[in-house]
Scaffold this active site. Structure first.
Site, PDB file in Angstrom:
ATOM      1  N   GLY A 113      -3.218   7.839   1.110  1.00 22.41           N
ATOM      2  CA  GLY A 113      -4.023   6.673   0.704  1.00 22.41           C
ATOM      3  C   GLY A 113      -5.465   6.813   1.166  1.00 22.41           C
ATOM      4  NE  ARG A 131      -3.507   0.421  13.598  1.00 23.22           N
ATOM      5  CZ  ARG A 131      -3.252   0.840  14.828  1.00 23.22           C
ATOM      6  NH1 ARG A 131      -3.205  -0.019  15.816  1.00 23.22           N
ATOM      7  NH2 ARG A 131      -3.059   2.112  15.083  1.00 23.22           N
ATOM      8  CG  ASP A 177      -5.289   5.676   6.882  1.00 25.77           C
ATOM      9  OD1 ASP A 177      -5.460   5.227   8.011  1.00 25.77           O
ATOM     10  OD2 ASP A 177      -4.566   5.123   6.034  1.00 25.77           O
ATOM     11  N   GLY A 203       0.836  -1.207   0.000  1.00 23.61           N
ATOM     12  CA  GLY A 203       0.000   0.000   0.000  1.00 23.61           C
ATOM     13  C   GLY A 203       0.864   1.247   0.000  1.00 23.61           C
ATOM     14  CG  HIS A 204       3.267   2.214   3.438  1.00 22.17           C
ATOM     15  ND1 HIS A 204       3.302   1.107   4.243  1.00 22.17           N
ATOM     16  CD2 HIS A 204       2.673   3.187   4.161  1.00 22.17           C
ATOM     17  CE1 HIS A 204       2.766   1.400   5.415  1.00 22.17           C
ATOM     18  NE2 HIS A 204       2.367   2.654   5.395  1.00 22.17           N
TER      19      HIS A 204
HETATM   20  P1  AMP Z   1       0.580   4.712   7.735  1.00 17.30           P
HETATM   21  O1  AMP Z   1       1.988   4.249   7.655  1.00 17.30           O
HETATM   22  O2  AMP Z   1      -0.381   3.608   8.046  1.00 17.30           O
HETATM   23  O3  AMP Z   1       0.400   5.927   8.583  1.00 17.30           O
HETATM   24  O4  AMP Z   1       0.187   5.161   6.261  1.00 17.30           O
HETATM   25  C1  AMP Z   1       0.934   6.092   5.541  1.00 17.30           C
HETATM   26  C2  AMP Z   1       0.217   6.441   4.268  1.00 17.30           C
HETATM   27  O5  AMP Z   1       0.018   5.260   3.505  1.00 17.30           O
HETATM   28  C3  AMP Z   1      -1.188   7.044   4.519  1.00 17.30           C
HETATM   29  O6  AMP Z   1      -1.436   8.053   3.565  1.00 17.30           O
HETATM   30  C4  AMP Z   1      -2.084   5.859   4.305  1.00 17.30           C
HETATM   31  O7  AMP Z   1      -3.397   6.214   3.903  1.00 17.30           O
HETATM   32  C5  AMP Z   1      -1.349   5.132   3.183  1.00 17.30           C
HETATM   33  N1  AMP Z   1      -1.751   3.718   3.156  1.00 17.30           N
HETATM   34  C6  AMP Z   1      -1.753   2.855   4.193  1.00 17.30           C
HETATM   35  N2  AMP Z   1      -2.271   1.669   3.806  1.00 17.30           N
HETATM   36  C7  AMP Z   1      -2.605   1.818   2.499  1.00 17.30           C
HETATM   37  C8  AMP Z   1      -3.202   0.952   1.521  1.00 17.30           C
HETATM   38  N3  AMP Z   1      -3.552  -0.306   1.817  1.00 17.30           N
HETATM   39  N4  AMP Z   1      -3.403   1.438   0.272  1.00 17.30           N
HETATM   40  C9  AMP Z   1      -3.055   2.709  -0.040  1.00 17.30           C
HETATM   41  N5  AMP Z   1      -2.490   3.566   0.828  1.00 17.30           N
HETATM   42  C10 AMP Z   1      -2.275   3.133   2.076  1.00 17.30           C
END
Ligand code: AMP
Length: 288
Positions: free
Chosen positions: A142, A182, A145, A34-35
């Site tokens: 993404g 998670r 969120d 995703g990232h």
């Molecule tokens: P996080 O590390 O969870 O804070 O996420 C960092 C960025 O990656 C945020 O903009 C999230 O929305 C995005 N993100 C996390 N999971 C996904 C996913 N499955 N698909 C797309 N973007 C994602």
């Protein structure tokens, strides 16, 4: 290039800014596909991609949740190197220091704001620090969120930042589960349940599109999820996508939002509904 101090960050960006467009992708690490989907989109000719890895203590309401958040810095750095990311910002823990707090208003009280008090205030403070320091041309986020996106867009607007937000689709596992750091904390015995989250969203969307949907049915769906083995359904709601307000007789672009707890792990997801929706006497339906 790995950057660990604000001084080096500012000096580096100063030089780059005149020649290149800065794409900023904030993350909390434990990087997954995703990232990477956000990072890959940010890599273009004459653009510089800046990825930050920072587990923001301000956005965790529970100490244990913060402590247990998966941290895999070495692996993350290898991955970023493999994907030729230009700049990696690793703030020190005191980056979060502040005695200020910020009230997000109504937006911060809905969905995740209800059972995670202070969460969006913590997100907002860190994002303000990042935006002020980096002043990126683009901020890449993404769709998973979604409430966070609305909070960040509000910050950008109300504080007159010039940064533009780019929103990219949720990257999913083969079974439809939205990828999240998670996910790997979910034990094997409960893993099979994870596909139900996206299935539930799609089933509601199908009903809305085809027959209309009695809003009170959300409660029976909630009970069914609990019976299937989820510990908690934190929320399941259909809301206007701009404001997260309840539907009414005015046609609005809307989304279905869900948060469940499984094996002690809180997961969120949401999907858009293609046609605009109205709600009349508890019946949610599309408008032509
Ligand atoms: P996080 O590390 O969870 O804070 O996420 C960092 C960025 O990656 C945020 O903009 C999230 O929305 C995005 N993100 C996390 N999971 C996904 C996913 N499955 N698909 C797309 N973007 C994602």
């Amino acid at each position: 290039m790995i950057i660990q101090t604000i001084k080096v960050l500012t000096e580096t960006l100063e030089k780059i800014r005149r020649k290149k467009t800065i794409n900023f992708i904030p993350t909390m690490g434990n990087l997954h596909e995703g990232h990477l989907s956000l990072i890959k989109k940010s890599q273009k000719k004459d653009y510089v991609s800046l990825v930050s890895i920072f587990v923001n203590p301000l956005q965790f309401s529970e100490k244990n949740d913060f402590k247990n958040y998966p941290r895999t810095l070495k692996k993350d750095l290898e991955l970023l190197k493999k994907h030729n990311v230009d700049l990696i910002f690793l703030p020190k823990e005191n980056f979060a220091n502040t005695s200020l707090s910020i009230d997000i208003g109504q937006l911060g009280k809905k969905l995740c704001g209800k059972d995670r008090p202070g969460h969006f205030s913590g997100v907002a403070l860190i994002i303000l620090k990042f935006l002020n320091l980096i002043q990126p041309h683009f901020l890449i986020l993404g769709q998973k969120d979604y409430q966070q996106i609305l909070v960040i867009k509000k910050l950008i607007k109300d504080f007159f930042f010039k940064t533009k937000v780019i929103i990219l689709p949720t990257f999913r596992e083969n079974n439809g589960l939205a990828m999240s750091s998670r996910n790997r904390l979910i034990g094997g015995k409960k893993k099979h349940l994870t596909k139900i989250i996206f299935e539930t969203l799609k089933a509601i969307e199908f009903d809305i599109q085809n027959f209309g949907f009695q809003k009170k049915k959300l409660n029976s769906i909630r009970l069914k999820l609990l019976k299937q083995g989820f510990e908690k359904v934190n929320y399941i709601e259909i809301l206007k996508e701009k404001s997260l307000s309840k539907l009414d007789s005015k046609p609005s672009k809307s989304r279905i939002f869900i948060s469940i707890t499984i094996d002690g792990i809180r997961l969120i997801d949401n999907i858009a509904i293609r046609k605009k929706l109205v709600e009349q006497k508890g019946l949610i339906k599309t408008v032509k």
